[in-house]
Design an enzyme around this catalytic site. Structure first.
Site, PDB file in Angstrom:
ATOM      1  N   GLU A 136       0.810  -1.222   0.000  1.00  0.00           N
ATOM      2  CA  GLU A 136       0.000   0.000   0.000  1.00  0.00           C
ATOM      3  C   GLU A 136       0.842   1.271   0.000  1.00  0.00           C
ATOM      4  OE1 GLU A 136      -2.672  -3.263   1.313  1.00  0.00           O
ATOM      5  OE2 GLU A 136      -0.619  -2.668   1.807  1.00  0.00           O
TER       6      GLU A 136
ATOM      7  N   GLN B  43      -7.853  -2.135  -0.563  1.00  0.00           N
ATOM      8  CA  GLN B  43      -8.785  -3.257  -0.635  1.00  0.00           C
ATOM      9  C   GLN B  43      -9.783  -3.203   0.515  1.00  0.00           C
ATOM     10  OE1 GLN B  43      -7.480  -7.595  -0.479  1.00  0.00           O
ATOM     11  NE2 GLN B  43      -7.762  -7.243  -2.686  1.00  0.00           N
ATOM     12  N   PHE B  44      -9.325  -2.768   1.660  1.00  0.00           N
ATOM     13  CA  PHE B  44     -10.166  -2.443   2.812  1.00  0.00           C
ATOM     14  C   PHE B  44      -9.585  -1.191   3.449  1.00  0.00           C
ATOM     15  CE2 PHE B  44     -10.845  -6.942   2.195  1.00  0.00           C
ATOM     16  CZ  PHE B  44     -12.209  -7.111   2.422  1.00  0.00           C
ATOM     17  N   ALA B  45     -10.444  -0.349   3.992  1.00  0.00           N
ATOM     18  CA  ALA B  45      -9.979   0.881   4.621  1.00  0.00           C
ATOM     19  C   ALA B  45      -8.977   0.592   5.731  1.00  0.00           C
ATOM     20  CB  ALA B  45     -11.161   1.680   5.173  1.00  0.00           C
ATOM     21  N   ASP B  46      -9.131  -0.543   6.395  1.00  0.00           N
ATOM     22  CA  ASP B  46      -8.224  -0.934   7.474  1.00  0.00           C
ATOM     23  C   ASP B  46      -6.771  -0.969   7.000  1.00  0.00           C
ATOM     24  OD1 ASP B  46     -10.467  -2.660   9.426  1.00  0.00           O
ATOM     25  OD2 ASP B  46     -10.879  -2.384   7.302  1.00  0.00           O
ATOM     26  N   PHE B  47      -6.567  -1.337   5.712  1.00  0.00           N
ATOM     27  CA  PHE B  47      -5.216  -1.518   5.207  1.00  0.00           C
ATOM     28  C   PHE B  47      -4.506  -0.193   4.931  1.00  0.00           C
ATOM     29  CE2 PHE B  47      -6.653  -5.798   3.191  1.00  0.00           C
ATOM     30  CZ  PHE B  47      -6.849  -6.319   4.461  1.00  0.00           C
TER      31      PHE B  47
ATOM     32  N   HIS C  44     -11.193  -5.800   9.022  1.00  0.00           N
ATOM     33  CA  HIS C  44     -11.861  -5.525   7.759  1.00  0.00           C
ATOM     34  C   HIS C  44     -13.136  -4.706   7.964  1.00  0.00           C
ATOM     35  CE1 HIS C  44      -9.399  -9.063   6.849  1.00  0.00           C
ATOM     36  NE2 HIS C  44      -9.422  -8.672   5.591  1.00  0.00           N
TER      37      HIS C  44
END
Length: 658
Positions: free
Chosen positions: A397, A419-423, A464
């Site tokens: 990222e 891919q997910f905001a968490d990442f 996630h």
């Protein structure tokens, strides 16, 4: 030290000497000024000038270079006037950053130099993006980026090299191995015999050279650049050199054994090259005296001019304005035709329209090409727009955020999908320190949209499901949007892509296929920063966004006895203060509803602002209804308990009881 002039003329050899001498003399003057306390800080590159000078002279003037602290020779070889550099170092108004940043923490499009931030490693990924833009434009150019041996331990170094290798980007990565990362010697930094060996792991060419031999540097880089322009690919070049002074002057050099200074003094790049030219009778002592005399006069004159330059004007309004690239959104076209669709369809439709409108727009993310992304939002995009513009990325990222910024610097637009905001945690530094501060620091746009699939409701657990918008609303320079309905998704996505500022675009995963409605056909944009009133009442105001809007509407349907405003913020940075104040002044009671956790959620900012500006109109304390201050659990029952919606009724009862 053996010098091989190859096909260089006498004039060219003399020019290299002039370019090698000038930064040394400037540095010697800076050290005097430092002792006189006329400047505050200095990172010395004495003993390393051959790398910066050789690399810069080997490239074309319109090719980007990304230097570091000790690369004064890059700036002087690109012929930036010393007064301008000095104004930058002194924090003058006419410096490249207008006094907002120091030393070489600046960039300039005029001279095609992109400076680093203090974290060092992240700039390498910018080189990837710059080179990618050249590839897409079919320009035969190379990009050159510097790093030190210490920064090769950073994840950003490895991510940038891997991306460049996978995408065959014409980037020359220069490692200046000067033996120490501040005070830490190389034997405590890495175990490989030589750093250039790391090139093999990324499937790229590696070259090791004497970084103190200016002709070896020049010929090596020139040959590589000529080859890479025709056969694009990255190359890692390790330049062996030595730092003759401390990490910065305040650090001193007591941690370095004296015998190393004795050894490397014999390898001084300037003295050795000067001796070679004298021996070959290319120059004589009179030539040296004349050049030194000219340089001294030039340096003294330029420094005097810089000291006379004005200090920055202390202007609060200007400082706030300069956090963002100036942009006036175009007039909104009111849609006349609509198509029924889902939230997820609106995202895809808007991005497709923007890809058609802007041929310099690139979408990047994990699995977004043939696979269509984790949520199938970009399905069919490869067939329509091609793999050059719809790019699968490695799982890195930070490098892709950095590459997005590099694309913007070199004339492109970028949409990057987390891919997910968490990442976003893995790209956090690039977002908050590079994207957000670029315009404030040196006036450049950061034309990047980062898509953030966010939120709970799907039983996806702690990694996630987070609503992490508050991480970014706190960061000046970013814009943050969080739409709740397909029409808003469509209009705000178009606005986000057109805006030359970095936009964090939050999309609620639960709503992807749960929320349906009308989607405009054709061009339609919604101003970033404008709220939308979904219901009009007098009892109280619910101020919310994202999934919270749907909770509030569902509650209103179940409780017709309550007549209240539902204000959907849609944008969180900037947010529509006027609409919020208007609603609260009308009803006298406010409930801030959001999915994020209570402590330091964005609702705290709204509540504080309402209290500060609408206190005289309030009939009750401003309340917040938010999720539990815990991580998000996977189990559906635990997740339901966690979410703010489970406490909405009791909070409303509390609000109206005052």
């Amino acid at each position: 030290m053996i010098f091989d002039p190859k096909n260089l003329s006498t004039t060219e050899l003399k020019n290299i000497y002039k370019n090698l001498l000038l930064p040394r003399m400037i540095e010697e003057k800076m050290l005097k000024l430092l002792r006189q306390e006329k400047i505050g800080k200095w990172f010395s590159g004495i003993g390393q000038e051959a790398i910066a000078v050789g690399c810069t002279l080997a490239l074309n003037a319109d090719e980007y270079i990304l230097p570091m602290h000790r690369n004064l020779g890059v700036f002087t070889a690109r012929e930036i006037p010393l007064w301008k550099l000095m104004a930058q170092w002194q924090g003058k108004a006419t410096g490249f950053t207008k006094g907002r940043d120091r030393s070489f923490h600046f960039s300039t499009q005029e001279y095609k130099i992109i400076g680093m931030i203090s974290h060092l490693g992240p700039q390498l990924a910018l080189a990837d993006g710059i080179a990618l833009a050249d590839i897409l434009e079919k320009k035969e150019k190379v990009t050159l980026a510097f790093t030190g041996e210490g920064a090769t331990s950073e994840g950003d170094f490895h991510e940038a090299l891997n991306v460049a290798a996978v995408w065959d980007l014409p980037v020359i990565f220069i490692i200046e191995n000067n033996g120490y990362g501040l005070s830490t010697p190389t034997n405590e930094q890495y175990r490989c015999a030589q750093l250039v060996d790391r090139a093999k792991g990324y499937g790229m060419q590696g070259v090791k050279i004497d970084g103190n031999n200016v002709l070896e540097v020049y010929h090596t880089i020139k040959a590589l650049a000529e080859d890479l322009r025709e056969n694009p690919r990255p190359v890692l070049v390790e330049c062996i050199t030595f730092r003759m002074r401390g990490h910065e002057e305040a650090s001193g050099v007591k941690y370095v054994p004296q015998e190393l200074f004795t050894e490397w003094e014999q390898k001084d790049p300037l003295k050795n090259y000067e001796t070679y030219l004298l021996e070959q009778e290319i120059i004589d002592e009179n030539f040296i005296l004349q050049i030194r005399s000219d340089n001294t006069a030039y340096i003294n004159s330029e420094i005097e001019k810089a000291f006379a330059e004005p200090e920055p004007v202390v202007d609060e309004e200007l400082e706030i304005e300069d956090m963002y690239f100036p942009y006036q959104q175009k007039p909104i076209n009111k849609p006349t035709e609509f198509t029924d669709g889902r939230y997820i369809d609106a995202i895809s439709k808007a991005m497709s329209l923007m890809m058609e409108k802007y041929h310099n727009l690139v979408i990047m993310g994990q699995d977004i090409a043939e696979y269509g992304g984790a949520f199938k939002i970009t399905q069919g995009f490869v067939e329509k727009f091609g793999k050059e513009r719809v790019r699968n990325t490695p799982i890195c990222e930070s490098a892709i955020v950095g590459a997005s910024l590099g694309l913007s610097i070199n004339g492109y637009k970028a949409i990057m999908e987390m891919q997910f905001a968490d990442f976003a945690t893995c790209g956090f530094n690039q977002i908050v320190n590079n994207l957000a501060k670029t315009h404030y620091r040196w006036g450049e746009k950061a034309d990047v949209v980062i898509r953030m699939p966010t939120g709970a409701g799907t039983g996806a657990g702690p990694f996630h499901s987070q609503s992490n918008e508050a991480w970014f609303t706190k960061t000046p320079g970013l814009k943050v949007v969080y739409p709740a309905f397909p029409e808003d998704v469509y209009g705000l996505m178009i606005a986000a892509v057109e805006d030359p500022n970095p936009v964090m675009f939050f999309e609620h995963k639960y709503l992807y296929r749960k929320s349906s409605g009308t989607i405009p056909d054709g061009y339609f944009s919604i101003p970033i920063g404008k709220a939308k009133l979904h219901a009009n009442g007098d009892m109280f105001s619910i101020i919310t966004y994202g999934l919270g809007v749907h909770w509030a509407i569902a509650y209103q349907k179940e409780h017709s006895e309550y007549d209240f405003d539902i204000l959907d913020l849609r944008s969180l940075q900037p947010w529509d203060k006027e609409a919020v104040y208007k609603s609260v002044k009308k009803t006298g009671r406010a409930l801030i509803l959001h999915e994020d956790t209570l402590c330091c959620g964005f609702g705290a900012e709204i509540a504080a602002s309402i209290t500060e500006h609408c206190f005289a109109f309030l009939d009750a304390p401003v309340l917040r209804c938010a999720s539990l201050d815990t991580a998000i659990p996977m189990n559906k029952a635990l997740e339901h308990q966690f979410l703010a919606n489970s406490r909405l009724h009791q909070n409303i009862q509390k609000l109206i009881s005052f």
